[in-house]
Design an enzyme around this catalytic site. Structure first.
Site, PDB file in Angstrom:
ATOM      1  N   GLN A 183       0.843  -1.196   0.000  1.00  9.50           N
ATOM      2  CA  GLN A 183       0.000   0.000   0.000  1.00  9.50           C
ATOM      3  C   GLN A 183       0.883   1.253   0.000  1.00  9.50           C
ATOM      4  O   GLN A 183       2.073   1.180   0.297  1.00  9.50           O
ATOM      5  CB  GLN A 183      -0.929  -0.100   1.227  1.00  9.50           C
ATOM      6  CG  GLN A 183      -1.964   0.975   1.359  1.00  9.50           C
ATOM      7  CD  GLN A 183      -1.516   2.063   2.305  1.00  9.50           C
ATOM      8  OE1 GLN A 183      -0.553   1.891   3.053  1.00  9.50           O
ATOM      9  NE2 GLN A 183      -2.184   3.193   2.253  1.00  9.50           N
ATOM     10  N   ASN A 185       1.793   3.767   1.744  1.00 10.46           N
ATOM     11  CA  ASN A 185       2.746   4.249   2.757  1.00 10.46           C
ATOM     12  C   ASN A 185       3.797   3.215   3.145  1.00 10.46           C
ATOM     13  O   ASN A 185       4.611   3.461   4.027  1.00 10.46           O
ATOM     14  CB  ASN A 185       2.004   4.784   3.997  1.00 10.46           C
ATOM     15  CG  ASN A 185       1.345   3.707   4.838  1.00 10.46           C
ATOM     16  OD1 ASN A 185       1.570   2.513   4.630  1.00 10.46           O
ATOM     17  ND2 ASN A 185       0.519   4.117   5.791  1.00 10.46           N
ATOM     18  N   LYS A 186       3.816   2.052   2.489  1.00 11.48           N
ATOM     19  CA  LYS A 186       4.758   1.002   2.874  1.00 11.48           C
ATOM     20  C   LYS A 186       6.169   1.277   2.334  1.00 11.48           C
ATOM     21  O   LYS A 186       6.360   2.079   1.430  1.00 11.48           O
ATOM     22  CB  LYS A 186       4.265  -0.372   2.380  1.00 11.48           C
ATOM     23  CG  LYS A 186       2.898  -0.771   2.959  1.00 11.48           C
ATOM     24  CD  LYS A 186       2.936  -0.873   4.471  1.00 11.48           C
ATOM     25  CE  LYS A 186       1.654  -1.414   5.070  1.00 11.48           C
ATOM     26  NZ  LYS A 186       0.543  -0.449   5.083  1.00 11.48           N
ATOM     27  N   ASN A 187       7.163   0.554   2.904  1.00 11.13           N
ATOM     28  CA  ASN A 187       8.564   0.759   2.493  1.00 11.13           C
ATOM     29  C   ASN A 187       8.777   0.450   1.016  1.00 11.13           C
ATOM     30  O   ASN A 187       9.630   1.025   0.362  1.00 11.13           O
ATOM     31  CB  ASN A 187       9.503  -0.114   3.332  1.00 11.13           C
ATOM     32  CG  ASN A 187       9.610   0.383   4.757  1.00 11.13           C
ATOM     33  OD1 ASN A 187       8.705   1.032   5.271  1.00 11.13           O
ATOM     34  ND2 ASN A 187      10.714   0.064   5.414  1.00 11.13           N
ATOM     35  N   LEU A 188       8.016  -0.515   0.496  1.00 13.13           N
ATOM     36  CA  LEU A 188       7.983  -0.782  -0.941  1.00 13.13           C
ATOM     37  C   LEU A 188       6.518  -0.686  -1.340  1.00 13.13           C
ATOM     38  O   LEU A 188       5.677  -1.371  -0.767  1.00 13.13           O
ATOM     39  CB  LEU A 188       8.528  -2.182  -1.260  1.00 13.13           C
ATOM     40  CG  LEU A 188       8.538  -2.576  -2.743  1.00 13.13           C
ATOM     41  CD1 LEU A 188       9.730  -3.505  -3.038  1.00 13.13           C
ATOM     42  CD2 LEU A 188       7.249  -3.250  -3.190  1.00 13.13           C
TER      43      LEU A 188
END
Length: 387
Positions: A183, A185-188
């Site tokens: 999603q 806001n995730k790191n990837l």
């Protein structure tokens, strides 16, 4: 670079020109839904996770629901999980007809307290679903020892833990079923999306069926449906973004860790100079080997302040600093209260859910942003400290 007038959101995704070009290429190709890019992304992820089968989905909620379905969990079954998570974690358990059983959290790691898991196991317990809050894994050796002893499946809600490790091994490269979210806001990120790491080809095939209406194709025109599936496939547009993000992940991770280190130093320095060391602002676990630093969260000492969390957030916003809440205790939501859950059943989760605050952390932040945020936060704590 930011200055004092720029608003700092709690997170912001990073996309380079190569990513924009990759998306343009997919749009021009005419094949925009699940196709060659998805196949390439899944194969790259398989390599990333040391050869384990990986299937991608439209979001990280579908990955968890399908993990439960692959594990054969349904009506009459119980799944142990944490009350401090995005509500999707327990909603998917309800959606397959099973019952979430909430185990209280460890106040230091803020993850499910594995020492309390055994007491919650009943003859109906079929699985444990731990959540790695802010990217910090639980003790994986202890988790899998409990699962083995009690013959339980493990469905790891590693939504926030892409790039996290345990004893030098990537989360997802070992274990049982491991679910990740991509999603925004995730790191990837793939904007929306997720992947599920599975144990073998049979599970991967079943996950594919659940992903797309239970369908199996044979030959040119043969189709069959033997299980009830949904519509949870990831598009080639999303996959193209994911492939580019994977290339940038090492640099993103290094930057996140760098910013997190600065947070520890600067917040401690500000608390000391304000004479607030005894206030006991709870910082996260200072773990730079396992955590991917998805978020930097503090727990506010509300009992020592003449302000609630909302007031602290409002004043930070007025200073141009965005914050988030991850998460209130799930047991306090009306849906769960109506089913008989009580926040008093997990008192540590109730307190942390009321007091936890997510500070900005994302790769494109400037170093000076950390000082501005720390000064703002400590200034507000000083202003509202009870005498």
């Amino acid at each position: 670079m930011s200055n004092s007038s720029t608003f700092i959101p709690f997170t912001r995704p990073s996309f380079n020109q190569e990513t924009i070009d990759a998306v343009s290429d997919v749009l021009r190709s005419g094949w925009v839904t699940s196709g060659p890019k998805l196949a390439e992304f899944e194969s790259t992820l398989r390599e990333y996770f040391g050869g384990r089968p990986v299937r991608c989905f439209a979001n990280g909620t579908a990955t968890m629901k399908i993990a439960l379905q692959v594990a054969g969990i349904g009506p009459g079954d119980e799944v142990l999980t944490t009350p401090i998570s995005w509500v999707a974690t327990s909603n998917v358990i309800l959606s397959v007809g099973a019952k979430p059983v909430f185990v209280d959290i460890d106040p230091i790691t803020r993850n499910i307290d594995l020492n309390k898991v055994a007491a919650a196991i009943t003859p109906k317990t079929r699985a444990i679903m731990p959540v790695y809050l802010a990217g910090l894994p639980v003790d994986m050796d202890q988790l899998y020892a409990i699962a083995k002893q009690h013959h339980l499946r493990v469905i790891e809600d590693a939504a926030q833990a892409f790039g996290s490790q345990w004893q030098g091994k990537k989360i997802g490269s070992f274990g049982d079923l491991v679910s990740f979210s991509f999603q925004a806001n995730k790191n990837l990120t793939t904007i929306e999306g997720g992947c599920l790491v599975l144990n073998n080809a049979d599970e991967a095939k079943l996950a594919e069926k659940f992903r797309l209406q239970g369908l199996t194709r044979q030959g040119m025109d043969g189709m069959d449906v033997d299980v009830l599936g949904g519509k949870d496939n990831l598009t080639d547009v999303n996959a193209a973004i994911g492939l580019e993000q994977l290339k940038q992940l090492p640099a993103y991770q290094a930057r996140r860790a760098q910013l997190a280190r600065q947070y520890f130093d600067v917040i401690r320095g500000e608390l000391k100079s304000a004479g607030l060391e005894s206030l006991h602002l709870e910082l996260p676990v200072e773990n730079f080997t396992d955590s991917n630093w998805h978020m930097f969260q503090v727990v506010l000492p509300l009992e020592k302040l003449n302000a609630d969390r909302a007031q602290v957030m409002r004043e930070l916003k007025d200073l141009g600093i965005g914050t988030g809440v991850h998460y209130p205790a799930i047991t306090g939501f009306t849906l769960y209260k109506n089913q008989g859950y009580k926040t008093s059943g997990t008192p540590i989760a109730e307190r942390i859910g009321r007091s936890i605050l997510t500070l900005p952390l994302f790769p494109s932040m400037a170093d000076e942003d950390i000082g501005r945020i720390a000064r703002g936060l400590v200034g507000i704590l000083l202003k509202y400290r009870k005498n």
